[in-house]
Design an enzyme around this catalytic site. Structure first.
Site, mmCIF file in Angstrom:
data_model
loop_
_atom_site.group_PDB
_atom_site.id
_atom_site.type_symbol
_atom_site.label_atom_id
_atom_site.label_comp_id
_atom_site.label_asym_id
_atom_site.label_seq_id
_atom_site.Cartn_x
_atom_site.Cartn_y
_atom_site.Cartn_z
ATOM 1 N N THR A 187 3.648 11.470 1.739
ATOM 2 C CA THR A 187 3.629 10.020 1.607
ATOM 3 C C THR A 187 4.241 9.637 0.274
ATOM 4 O O THR A 187 4.384 10.473 -0.619
ATOM 5 C CB THR A 187 2.194 9.479 1.700
ATOM 6 O OG1 THR A 187 1.421 10.019 0.602
ATOM 7 C CG2 THR A 187 1.530 9.887 3.006
ATOM 8 N N GLU A 331 2.035 9.356 8.589
ATOM 9 C CA GLU A 331 0.953 10.026 9.311
ATOM 10 C C GLU A 331 1.072 9.899 10.827
ATOM 11 O O GLU A 331 0.335 10.581 11.556
ATOM 12 C CB GLU A 331 -0.400 9.457 8.859
ATOM 13 C CG GLU A 331 -0.776 9.770 7.423
ATOM 14 C CD GLU A 331 -0.291 8.733 6.420
ATOM 15 O OE1 GLU A 331 -0.909 8.617 5.350
ATOM 16 O OE2 GLU A 331 0.707 8.028 6.711
ATOM 17 N N LYS A 445 -7.798 -12.492 -0.673
ATOM 18 C CA LYS A 445 -9.157 -12.934 -0.331
ATOM 19 C C LYS A 445 -9.494 -14.143 -1.203
ATOM 20 O O LYS A 445 -9.878 -14.005 -2.363
ATOM 21 C CB LYS A 445 -10.146 -11.789 -0.528
ATOM 22 C CG LYS A 445 -9.777 -10.527 0.247
ATOM 23 C CD LYS A 445 -10.698 -9.374 -0.092
ATOM 24 C CE LYS A 445 -10.292 -8.112 0.661
ATOM 25 N NZ LYS A 445 -9.009 -7.548 0.183
ATOM 26 N N TRP A 450 -9.244 -15.072 4.331
ATOM 27 C CA TRP A 450 -8.092 -14.203 4.136
ATOM 28 C C TRP A 450 -6.797 -15.002 4.268
ATOM 29 O O TRP A 450 -6.636 -15.828 5.170
ATOM 30 C CB TRP A 450 -8.075 -13.084 5.177
ATOM 31 C CG TRP A 450 -9.045 -11.972 4.893
ATOM 32 C CD1 TRP A 450 -9.947 -11.907 3.870
ATOM 33 C CD2 TRP A 450 -9.215 -10.779 5.654
ATOM 34 N NE1 TRP A 450 -10.667 -10.744 3.942
ATOM 35 C CE2 TRP A 450 -10.245 -10.020 5.026
ATOM 36 C CE3 TRP A 450 -8.615 -10.254 6.793
ATOM 37 C CZ2 TRP A 450 -10.661 -8.789 5.510
ATOM 38 C CZ3 TRP A 450 -9.035 -9.023 7.265
ATOM 39 C CH2 TRP A 450 -10.046 -8.303 6.627
#
Length: 550
Positions: A187, A331, A445, A450
């Site tokens: 990654t 992944e 937030k 949100w």
């Protein structure tokens, strides 16, 4: 009761053999930047893969499970390594040439690479790292570049063409366990050290089949795919393997990734498909607007790695290039979803465009669920937002723990029952279409609600004066967090913040409108072309940004 079916291992070797025997005339074309592009058939690439395998085994002593790294652009030689290394039983480790030096060093040492195959043009990047790479015994150099930077290197230096010259063009490939490691990618290390993902022969085989399905990329031997997405970025989204399954011709850009040469490639080589992240397509669009080219052959564009702004999708529609959204990550091999609208929607309708703007529908090989703040599993109703978790035949169940370590399953990355926590927040419709609203770490937030930074960015980038826009959360005494809009204006544009805020007010709720604005020369990017928002957050915290508060 057992079946009566044969049990034939699903290996990369079978992909290679099929591509060579059945699609041997298909071509890998590598752009050279001047003169005629270099062309090599699948049959020729297969023969050279066998020669490379002989050289790695007989001359360099590579054994089963040894890691052989590549530090290379997208080209035919890299494709040869893609097959030779895993098919001989070793492990292909693609190195991200855009990572910082310290991360590259850490990755090579963690993987314990024994050999690095490198393009000559990248030797100035590799040479300074070599004193800190004790496991690397051999450097194999391909293509033009100044070899003198390797003078004094502890590792032995070999010329690729000299190394494979005279070697047999057939190799007695071993019969491998399909669950054996075939390749590994790390990654990009946006938080902490990079993490190693190890792909099996089985996962690559099954993933390649899915890439070739009509509900995915659906390419055939009548197609040519311009593979812009780097081979070090999740195996070029699986395209080198998938193309050998179906005979799709590959057009490889090598190091010529700037908008002008990409436009020239499309005009002269006439690819029908291309794959890259949105930043590549934004640059190409600007090039085509400044200098129109005949790009009519390119009818399908796969965009992944980051959300495609609606304005970019519409612009390419007007050029006859149909953009198809896809979602995935290192992944997930990476194919997780592909946004092909369902058959019942009318082509060209607003409903169809809405489906195309989603990240897409999950294929049969990927199971998905949404996890709420308390760990509760949320419904697929298109409204309930939670963290996306996935599992499946080509989904990682752990990270590589090092040569002597156990596989790593950190709690923030894997659930107790083994699902991968993607870190992406979104919704899933009843018919299985994923819409991502943000990364869990990037969602804003504000006052208990949100705000999607992606929604704000897409809206801003639809303004005619805006080239790029990134929105990040910054601390706010009253609301906890509020959005900061960082904007890159197009050359010659003069839109002010009040104008941009008024434009945004027509597209999002008033309480979501940013109060803080700044102009920046360019949005920082990660090594794979995504917006690097942690850099922007740090720049704000350190007082490096000239911020206007409206």
């Amino acid at each position: 009761m057992l079946s009566t079916m044969q049990d034939v291992p699903l290996t990369v070797t079978r992909i290679l053999n099929h591509g060579v025997r059945v699609h041997g005339a298909s071509q890998i074309t590598t752009w050279t930047g001047e003169g005629e592009p270099h062309r090599r058939t699948f049959a020729e690439a297969g023969a050279r893969s066998a020669q490379l395998a002989h050289a790695l085994r007989d001359d360099l002593g590579v054994q089963r499970d040894d890691r052989v790294a590549t530090l290379m652009w997208n080209n035919a030689v890299h494709v040869e390594a893609y097959f030779a290394i895993p098919c001989m039983g070793a492990v292909l480790h693609t190195l991200n040439l855009r990572l910082p030096a310290d991360q590259l060093t850490w990755i090579v040492n963690h993987a314990a690479d024994r050999v690095i195959i490198v393009n000559g043009s990248l030797l100035p990047l590799l040479a300074p790292l070599l004193p800190g790479l004790p496991t690397v015994e051999h450097i194999v150099v391909s293509g033009p570049g100044d070899r003198s930077v390797l003078d004094g290197a502890r590792a032995q230096v070999h010329e690729y063409e000299d190394l494979i010259a005279g070697k047999p063009t057939a190799y007695d490939w071993p019969e491998l366990d399909e669950r054996q490691a075939a390749a590994m990618c790390y990654t990009s290390g946006t938080t902490g050290d990079p993490k190693g993902v190890v792909y099996s022969h089985r996962s690559i085989y099954l993933h390649s089949m899915q890439v070739n399905m009509t509900e995915s990329m659906g390419l055939t031997d009548a197609d040519t795919s311009l593979v812009v997405v780097p081979q070090f970025h999740v195996n070029a989204w699986g395209l080198p393997h998938a193309t050998f399954m179906t005979g799709v011709n590959m057009l490889m850009p090598d190091r010529f990734l700037q908008p002008a040469p990409l436009a020239e490639m499309i005009e002269t080589e006439r690819p029908t498909h291309a794959a890259a992240v949105p930043t590549i397509w934004q640059g190409l669009l600007a090039e085509l607007r400044a200098k129109p080219r005949d790009v009519s052959s390119l009818t399908q564009v796969t965009i992944g790695g980051a959300a495609c702004p609606p304005s970019l999708m519409k612009a390419f529609d007007e050029l006859g290039m149909r953009v198809c959204h896809a979602w995935g990550m290192t992944e997930t091999s990476p194919l997780g979803t592909v946004a092909r609208p369902p058959a019942h929607v009318e082509p060209g309708s607003d409903e169809e465009f809405a489906y195309r703007l989603t990240q897409g529908r999950f294929p049969a090989g990927v199971e998905a669920r949404l996890s709420g703040p308390g760990g509760e599993i949320l419904p697929w109703d298109g409204e309930s937002a939670g963290e996306l978790e996935v599992r499946g035949n080509w989904i990682a169940g752990a990270y590589y723990g090092g040569s002597d370590g156990e596989p790593l399953r950190p709690e923030d990355k894997f659930s107790e029952d083994g699902w991968l926590k993607t870190g992406d927040v979104g919704t899933i419709s009843p018919d299985g279409f994923l819409t991502l609203t943000d990364r869990a770490k990037d969602v804003i937030k504000s006052g208990g609600e949100w705000i999607s930074s992606v929604d704000l960015e897409n809206a801003l980038m639809s303004h005619p004066d805006v080239a790029e826009a990134a929105v990040v959360a910054v601390p706010d005494d009253k609301w906890g967090e509020r959005p900061l809009a960082t904007v890159v204006l197009k050359e010659g544009a003069s839109a002010d913040f009040e104008t941009l805020r008024a434009f945004l007010a027509e597209k999002v709720a008033k309480w979501q409108l940013p109060e803080r604005w700044t102009i920046i020369p360019a949005v920082p990017k990660t090594s794979v072309g995504k917006f690097d928002k942690k850099v922007l957050r740090k720049q704000y915290a350190d007082g490096e940004l000239d911020v206007t508060k409206l």
